[in-house]
Design a protein around this motif. Structure first.
Motif, PDB file in Angstrom:
ATOM      1  N   LEU A  82       0.854  -1.119  -0.134  1.00 40.13           N
ATOM      2  CA  LEU A  82       0.041  -0.026   0.064  1.00 40.13           C
ATOM      3  C   LEU A  82       0.880   1.140   0.009  1.00 40.13           C
ATOM      4  O   LEU A  82       0.626   2.326  -0.807  1.00 40.13           O
ATOM      5  CB  LEU A  82      -0.970   0.035   1.186  1.00 40.13           C
TER       6      LEU A  82
ATOM      7  N   THR B 145       4.692   0.638  -8.855  1.00 41.09           N
ATOM      8  CA  THR B 145       4.274   1.139  -7.582  1.00 41.09           C
ATOM      9  C   THR B 145       5.363   0.946  -6.513  1.00 41.09           C
ATOM     10  O   THR B 145       4.947   0.932  -5.398  1.00 41.09           O
ATOM     11  CB  THR B 145       2.918   0.672  -7.431  1.00 41.09           C
TER      12      THR B 145
ATOM     13  N   THR C 294       0.500  -2.347 -10.648  1.00 44.90           N
ATOM     14  CA  THR C 294      -0.785  -2.287  -9.890  1.00 44.90           C
ATOM     15  C   THR C 294      -0.444  -1.635  -8.423  1.00 44.90           C
ATOM     16  O   THR C 294       0.497  -1.862  -7.761  1.00 44.90           O
ATOM     17  CB  THR C 294      -1.684  -3.546  -9.492  1.00 44.90           C
ATOM     18  N   THR C 295      -1.421  -1.011  -8.061  1.00 45.00           N
ATOM     19  CA  THR C 295      -1.537  -0.312  -6.678  1.00 45.00           C
ATOM     20  C   THR C 295      -2.218  -1.141  -5.587  1.00 45.00           C
ATOM     21  O   THR C 295      -2.172  -0.831  -4.396  1.00 45.00           O
ATOM     22  CB  THR C 295      -2.207   1.205  -6.517  1.00 45.00           C
ATOM     23  N   ASP C 296      -3.047  -2.341  -6.120  1.00 45.02           N
ATOM     24  CA  ASP C 296      -3.896  -3.019  -4.999  1.00 45.02           C
ATOM     25  C   ASP C 296      -2.855  -3.841  -4.684  1.00 45.02           C
ATOM     26  O   ASP C 296      -2.358  -4.640  -5.216  1.00 45.02           O
ATOM     27  CB  ASP C 296      -5.059  -3.532  -5.762  1.00 45.02           C
TER      28      ASP C 296
ATOM     29  N   GLU D 139      -3.359  -6.841  -2.828  1.00 45.38           N
ATOM     30  CA  GLU D 139      -4.067  -8.263  -3.249  1.00 45.38           C
ATOM     31  C   GLU D 139      -3.766  -8.463  -4.682  1.00 45.38           C
ATOM     32  O   GLU D 139      -3.285  -9.777  -4.854  1.00 45.38           O
ATOM     33  CB  GLU D 139      -5.377  -8.612  -2.602  1.00 45.38           C
ATOM     34  N   GLU D 140      -4.111  -7.645  -5.368  1.00 40.86           N
ATOM     35  CA  GLU D 140      -3.542  -7.849  -6.778  1.00 40.86           C
ATOM     36  C   GLU D 140      -2.164  -8.141  -7.061  1.00 40.86           C
ATOM     37  O   GLU D 140      -1.524  -9.089  -7.740  1.00 40.86           O
ATOM     38  CB  GLU D 140      -4.087  -6.778  -7.831  1.00 40.86           C
ATOM     39  N   LYS D 141      -1.187  -7.404  -6.332  1.00 36.06           N
ATOM     40  CA  LYS D 141       0.203  -7.645  -6.522  1.00 36.06           C
ATOM     41  C   LYS D 141       0.571  -9.114  -5.885  1.00 36.06           C
ATOM     42  O   LYS D 141       1.233 -10.009  -6.621  1.00 36.06           O
ATOM     43  CB  LYS D 141       1.085  -6.670  -5.290  1.00 36.06           C
TER      44      LYS D 141
END
Length: 529
Positions: free
Chosen positions: A10, A167, A469-471, A473-475
């Motif tokens: 995050l 990110t 990605t900034t998410d 869980e996606e990372k």
């Protein structure tokens, strides 16, 4: 898009607004004996902590990764904008907060209460100078961090421009190679002569011939530190046996990577503490994917089935390390443990080799194909004590199924020259899997940007998505999917997870381990009885 830093990833996309302690003030500084001008020691009574460093030190230039590792993690002279905790969580350090302002730009706010060891402020101009120096003198930095340039926004704000959307820049700025030093580190001729950092310890002396570095406590450090150590002496001792003997003789207080065969002797000593830790580092085998033999995945998988990973960890490595459930340390939050690991199965190994045409056609005890005996050249390197043990065991496992092997044990640079030249069949390496603590770093470094001829475009795509990605869980998910694809290909595999072993003098107290370190961190709070 601003938000308090809560966790590793995050933080990669959002701002943090957490302060890490109060400044201690710098005051007027003095020169004493051969102490650094512009600072004074925190105590006149010497309390010396002696540390063995397992690599050759020939410079204190932060553009040299070995030097930067020693200066940040071991000597405590230099610091980075961001710090990674043992659980891989990012913390503000010389920077207090950060924000992604565009696909290729980030702004970082700097602490306003920090001075370098020469008494000058750690401000935006100094940070820009430091990064400009490293970018100009370390060609690998741009490849690992994607940093293209740094701009001064105001006195305590800098803007980073990256070559691609990532990110992960905050995590990259915890990397030792991004340690911040003052412009006074370089003389009028443009030579890096002294590491003038912001750490609790400041450089006092460096002998580039012996590789001995000395530092003393800095009275103007920006936050409180509780330790009675006033001086650290870091000695370059590259031989593991020599490090062990140095601890046993009382010459050294802290030594890492001692020979595993010495563990029992050291543990039985009244004057030595022995500690083992799990760490974010792996042993990994690479196949020469440019050779026809290894283009057949049945051969690659057969050779993994032939290796008893549990026996390697428990017996060969004397219980130091771990049996892998995937390619990475289990404790890393993005590790995929739901993948095929090709557990020890000699029958399966022989079956797959037979399917690919390798049989003992002339009954001489060795496998052959088209009249040519299956012979493997295995490389490894000297620095890590487990490498030679694993390779020796591998020879035995392969002999058990009729494969002839030869082994070359080299220094790390020589090994990699042979890998680049394609003069090998298998190579056993070891690498920090969280040198930059992100879900993409390890695979990006060894599975995408490798010298073995391995290419998987699906993995490359997943890693690009992971970095963009900034998410959180996606990372994690993108990384786990990439790990699953890589395990299925089996071009690179992990026979054992690395274990960190330390021998400490019984005088040492408050030593803590950080699994996110490149090698090991000696915390400022480490003390002596």
């Amino acid at each position: 898009m601003k938000k308090r830093v809560l966790s590793l990833f995050l933080a990669a996309a959002l701002s943090a607004a957490m302060l890490m302690g109060c400044g201690s003030g710098t005051g007027e500084t003095k020169t004493a004996g051969n102490k650094t001008a512009g600072a004074e020691t925190a105590d006149t009574d010497e309390k010396v902590l002696r540390i063995a460093f397992p690599d050759t030190m020939t410079t204190v230039d932060i553009a040299d990764v070995t030097a930067a590792t020693m200066l940040k993690e071991v000597a405590g002279v230099c610091e980075t904008l961001v710090y990674a905790d043992s659980d891989f969580t990012l913390q503000p350090w010389l920077a207090t907060e950060w924000e992604m302002t565009g696909d290729h730009t980030w702004k970082f706010k700097l602490r306003e209460d920090v001075t370098f060891h020469d008494g000058t402020p750690m401000n935006a101009e100094a940070v820009k100078w430091s990064f400009d120096w490293v970018i100009a003198h370390n060609s690998a930095l741009a490849g690992s961090t994607y940093i293209e340039s740094v701009k001064v926004v105001d006195d305590y704000t800098v803007e980073f421009t990256t070559s691609k959307k990532t990110t992960d820049l905050p995590a990259a700025l915890s990397y030792v190679g991004t340690s911040v030093v003052a412009p006074s580190s370089v003389d009028e001729n443009g030579h890096f002569v002294r590491a003038v950092g912001t750490g609790y310890f400041m450089q006092d002396a460096f002998d580039e011939v012996s590789g001995t570095f000395e530092c003393v406590a800095y009275n103007g450090y920006w936050q409180p530190v509780e330790t009675n150590v006033t001086r650290r002496v870091v000695r370059s001792i590259t031989d593991a046996n020599a490090r062990s003997l140095a601890v046993q003789s009382g010459e050294i207080d802290v030594a890492s990577d001692i020979p595993f065969s010495d563990l029992e002797t050291l543990a039985g000593s009244e004057n030595i503490q022995v500690s083992k830790f799990n760490t974010a580092r792996t042993y990994f085998y690479e196949y020469n994917m440019k050779k026809d033999m290894f283009k057949d995945e049945r051969v690659r998988k057969a050779l993994i089935y032939a290796i008893n990973k549990e026996e390697i960890v428990n017996d060969v490595l004397f219980g130091v390390g771990g049996v892998p459930k995937g390619m990475l340390m289990d404790d890393m939050p993005w590790t995929n443990t739901e993948v095929e690991t090709y557990d020890y199965n000699v029958d399966k190994a022989r079956e797959l080799l037979a399917e690919s045409g390798y049989t003992d056609s002339d009954n001489d005890g060795y496998l052959d194909k088209d009249g040519e005996k299956m012979t493997l050249k295995i490389l490894t390197f000297t620095k890590r004590p487990g490498c030679q043990l694993i390779v020796q065991a591998t020879q035995g496992y392969f002999a058990n199924i009729g494969i002839d092997t030869s082994v070359e044990v080299l220094d790390w640079t020589a090994m990699n020259e042979l890998i680049k030249a394609g003069e090998f069949d298998m190579a056993l390496n070891s690498a920090a899997s969280a040198y930059i603590p992100t879900p993409a770093y390890y695979m990006d470094t060894y599975y995408r940007n490798n010298d073995i001829g391995y290419i998987n475009e699906a993995i490359d795509t997943l890693l690009d998505k992971c970095e963009a990605t900034t998410d959180l869980e996606e990372k994690y998910q993108y990384s786990r999917e990439a790990q699953a694809l890589a395990q299925e290909d089996a071009a690179i595999f992990t026979p054992a997870l690395y274990g960190a072993v330390f021998a400490l003098s019984d005088r040492v107290t408050n030593f803590r381990y950080n699994a996110a370190a490149h090698d090991f961190i000696v915390p400022y709070e480490t003390a002596l009885e």
